[in-house]
Enzyme design. Structure first.
Site, PDB file in Angstrom:
ATOM      1  N   ARG A  42       0.825  -1.209   0.000  1.00 38.94           N
ATOM      2  CA  ARG A  42       0.000   0.000   0.000  1.00 38.94           C
ATOM      3  C   ARG A  42       0.862   1.262   0.000  1.00 38.94           C
ATOM      4  O   ARG A  42       0.441   2.282  -0.549  1.00 38.94           O
ATOM      5  CB  ARG A  42      -0.934   0.001   1.207  1.00 38.94           C
ATOM      6  CG  ARG A  42      -2.047  -0.998   1.013  1.00 38.94           C
ATOM      7  CD  ARG A  42      -3.016  -1.022   2.154  1.00 38.94           C
ATOM      8  NE  ARG A  42      -4.199  -1.741   1.743  1.00 38.94           N
ATOM      9  CZ  ARG A  42      -5.102  -2.251   2.573  1.00 38.94           C
ATOM     10  NH1 ARG A  42      -4.955  -2.110   3.872  1.00 38.94           N
ATOM     11  NH2 ARG A  42      -6.141  -2.891   2.118  1.00 38.94           N
ATOM     12  N   LYS A  61     -20.076 -16.886   1.692  1.00 41.77           N
ATOM     13  CA  LYS A  61     -21.523 -16.770   1.892  1.00 41.77           C
ATOM     14  C   LYS A  61     -22.284 -16.107   0.761  1.00 41.77           C
ATOM     15  O   LYS A  61     -21.840 -15.106   0.215  1.00 41.77           O
ATOM     16  CB  LYS A  61     -21.777 -15.947   3.158  1.00 41.77           C
ATOM     17  CG  LYS A  61     -21.382 -16.664   4.412  1.00 41.77           C
ATOM     18  CD  LYS A  61     -21.708 -15.776   5.575  1.00 41.77           C
ATOM     19  CE  LYS A  61     -21.501 -16.495   6.891  1.00 41.77           C
ATOM     20  NZ  LYS A  61     -21.669 -15.575   8.003  1.00 41.77           N
ATOM     21  N   GLY A  84     -13.900  -4.232   0.706  1.00 41.50           N
ATOM     22  CA  GLY A  84     -15.282  -3.769   0.832  1.00 41.50           C
ATOM     23  C   GLY A  84     -15.646  -2.783  -0.258  1.00 41.50           C
ATOM     24  O   GLY A  84     -16.740  -2.824  -0.823  1.00 41.50           O
ATOM     25  N   GLY A 122      -9.621  -7.886  -1.232  1.00 38.07           N
ATOM     26  CA  GLY A 122      -9.862  -8.824  -0.138  1.00 38.07           C
ATOM     27  C   GLY A 122      -9.269 -10.199  -0.413  1.00 38.07           C
ATOM     28  O   GLY A 122      -8.137 -10.301  -0.880  1.00 38.07           O
TER      29      GLY A 122
HETATM   30  P1  AMP Z   1     -15.321 -14.153   1.294  1.00 46.21           P
HETATM   31  O1  AMP Z   1     -14.705 -13.244   2.283  1.00 46.21           O
HETATM   32  O2  AMP Z   1     -16.813 -14.279   1.405  1.00 46.21           O
HETATM   33  O3  AMP Z   1     -14.850 -13.893  -0.122  1.00 46.21           O
HETATM   34  O4  AMP Z   1     -14.828 -15.613   1.703  1.00 46.21           O
HETATM   35  C1  AMP Z   1     -13.508 -16.026   1.591  1.00 46.21           C
HETATM   36  C2  AMP Z   1     -13.341 -17.279   2.383  1.00 46.21           C
HETATM   37  O5  AMP Z   1     -14.240 -18.262   1.918  1.00 46.21           O
HETATM   38  C3  AMP Z   1     -11.964 -17.876   2.299  1.00 46.21           C
HETATM   39  O6  AMP Z   1     -11.348 -17.787   3.547  1.00 46.21           O
HETATM   40  C4  AMP Z   1     -12.223 -19.320   1.906  1.00 46.21           C
HETATM   41  O7  AMP Z   1     -11.445 -20.233   2.656  1.00 46.21           O
HETATM   42  C5  AMP Z   1     -13.683 -19.510   2.222  1.00 46.21           C
HETATM   43  N1  AMP Z   1     -14.283 -20.574   1.430  1.00 46.21           N
HETATM   44  C6  AMP Z   1     -14.291 -20.716   0.109  1.00 46.21           C
HETATM   45  N2  AMP Z   1     -14.874 -21.874  -0.242  1.00 46.21           N
HETATM   46  C7  AMP Z   1     -15.246 -22.490   0.881  1.00 46.21           C
HETATM   47  C8  AMP Z   1     -15.883 -23.731   1.171  1.00 46.21           C
HETATM   48  N3  AMP Z   1     -16.239 -24.568   0.200  1.00 46.21           N
HETATM   49  N4  AMP Z   1     -16.111 -24.032   2.467  1.00 46.21           N
HETATM   50  C9  AMP Z   1     -15.739 -23.181   3.447  1.00 46.21           C
HETATM   51  N5  AMP Z   1     -15.127 -22.003   3.231  1.00 46.21           N
HETATM   52  C10 AMP Z   1     -14.882 -21.650   1.977  1.00 46.21           C
END
Ligand code: AMP
Length: 400
Positions: A38, A203, A380, A357
């Site tokens: 950064r 999610k 974000g 992220g």
């Molecule tokens: P996000 O911040 O929503 O983009 O989520 C990123 C996180 O989702 C990472 O730390 C991944 O390890 C997790 N992730 C991706 N696929 C899976 C999965 N099949 N089961 C559990 N965690 C997951």
């Protein structure tokens, strides 16, 4: 289209220029900076302002001091490192009040081309509330304001939004901010087609608005990662112990219907790497769609899905990716993420954009960082951009 004034549109000779940077860098226990990306990313704007003869006053937040001075979150280590990177003195205005006597004196003593760094803006409780007093304090130091902190552009704080109301001169964006607006804005609003978006991560609930907005824009939407199991479960398929958001099954079906109506191809995994534990040491195997055993969990997309997704990416002219395809932090479950990154990296003449992220971390960690057109510096903020929202930090800059 966003058309904001930038540092190229103003004359800063002899003027005091307040620059909001994103110096939110990780520090170890000895206060060493462990990742200076950064800081390096901020250099082009700062060098330009120095070369043009501005008095350059830098400010940023660091971590979450929650409105009070916390020595372990002081920007002092950043001043030291920025001085080395710029090859000139960066005077650190140590000041618990951020804009107190010390900062005012440091600014008053500046010559053209000098650089001062203020203390962590979040030492002041008003910062995150966009309070008027601190916005005025910051503005009182400057003739001109430059916002180059994309990472906080989705927040309306004193140092990126409030201050613009009280600075008399121009309020413009820096090069880093401009690049984010150009790439993310163009990709989403004026994409060269075919336009493919890839969404993954944990999610569905955190990416609802992104899915809805992108379905209006893309030709193909790929859904992988933990999000995909809610789509599978919505079709009555067993997903075992995989991540599942029961409350969003209905929504998943609605999105599939919307995609069909819009003529958007929506792809979800056709096979899954399942494990008997959430651990890199777990026993694991690949199963087809609808075959996840009740006592196992999906931790990555399988090879057939990787191929399906890579085929969809192949031939695209614009690709936007946010969220890993699996638990890439564990080497046994990183393959799907690597293969999607590889498919993007192989594209010729296409624009490839990584939302910030986790996807940016995955891309860099897996060695694809320099193979993409643009890796966003804001997690974000880039997500909100993909949701089609207006970012207060961007809106606050003067239009051309
Ligand atoms: P996000 O911040 O929503 O983009 O989520 C990123 C996180 O989702 C990472 O730390 C991944 O390890 C997790 N992730 C991706 N696929 C899976 C999965 N099949 N089961 C559990 N965690 C997951």
């Amino acid at each position: 289209m966003l058309n904001k004034k930038s540092v190229d549109d103003i004359n800063v000779k002899g003027k005091k220029v307040l620059v909001r940077c994103d110096f939110n860098v990780p520090l170890d226990a000895e206060l060493n900076i462990t990742d200076e990306n950064r800081l390096v990313a901020a250099l082009p704007t700062i060098k330009k302002l120095i070369a043009d003869g501005g008095k350059v006053i830098l400010c940023s937040h660091l971590g979450k001091p929650k409105g009070e001075p916390k020595p372990e979150l002081s920007l002092a280590p950043v001043a030291k490192r920025m001085a080395e990177l710029l090859g000139q003195e960066v005077k650190f205005a140590a000041d618990d009040n951020v804009v107190g006597d010390n900062a005012k004196a440091a600014v008053a003593a500046m010559n053209d081309g000098d650089v001062v760094l203020l203390e962590n803006t979040r030492y002041r409780a008003e910062e995150t509330k966009n309070g008027e007093a601190f916005s005025k304090d910051l503005a009182s130091l400057a003739d001109v304001f430059v916002n180059d902190a994309f990472g906080t552009a989705h927040r309306a704080h004193c140092s990126n939004v409030g201050v613009t109301k009280f600075v008399d001169g121009d309020c413009v964006v820096g090069y880093l901010m401009q690049k984010e607006i150009d790439f993310l804005g163009n990709a989403v609003n004026n994409p060269e087609r075919p336009f493919v978006a890839i969404l993954g991560g944990a999610k569905v609930s955190s990416k609802i608005s992104v899915i809805e907005n992108l379905l209006e824009k893309v030709d193909t939407l790929i859904i992988g990662g933990g999000m995909a199991y809610t789509f599978m479960a919505a079709h009555g398929e067993e997903v075992g112990n995989s991540l599942l958001e029961e409350d969003y099954k209905e929504y998943a079906l609605k999105m599939e219907k919307k995609a069909e109506e819009k003529g958007v191809k929506l792809l979800i995994p056709i096979d899954t790497v399942v494990a008997d534990d959430f651990s890199n040491d777990a026993n694991f195997k690949t199963v087809g769609r609808g075959e996840i055993p009740a006592d196992m969990e999906g931790l990555d997309i399988g090879p057939e899905s990787s191929k399906l997704f890579a085929d969809a990416i192949n031939g695209a002219k614009t690709v936007v990716w946010n969220g890993p395809m699996g638990c890439f932090e564990m080497s046994n479950f990183a393959k799907g993420t690597i293969e999607v990154a590889e498919a993007m990296a192989k594209l010729n003449g296409a624009t490839t954009i990584i939302g910030g992220g986790d996807s940016a971390a995955a891309c860099n960690q897996l060695g694809f960082g320099d193979k993409m057109t643009h890796i966003s510096t804001g997690g974000g903020a880039s997500l909100e951009f993909l949701e089609g929202k207006e970012l207060p930090g961007v809106v606050a800059a003067d239009d051309k």
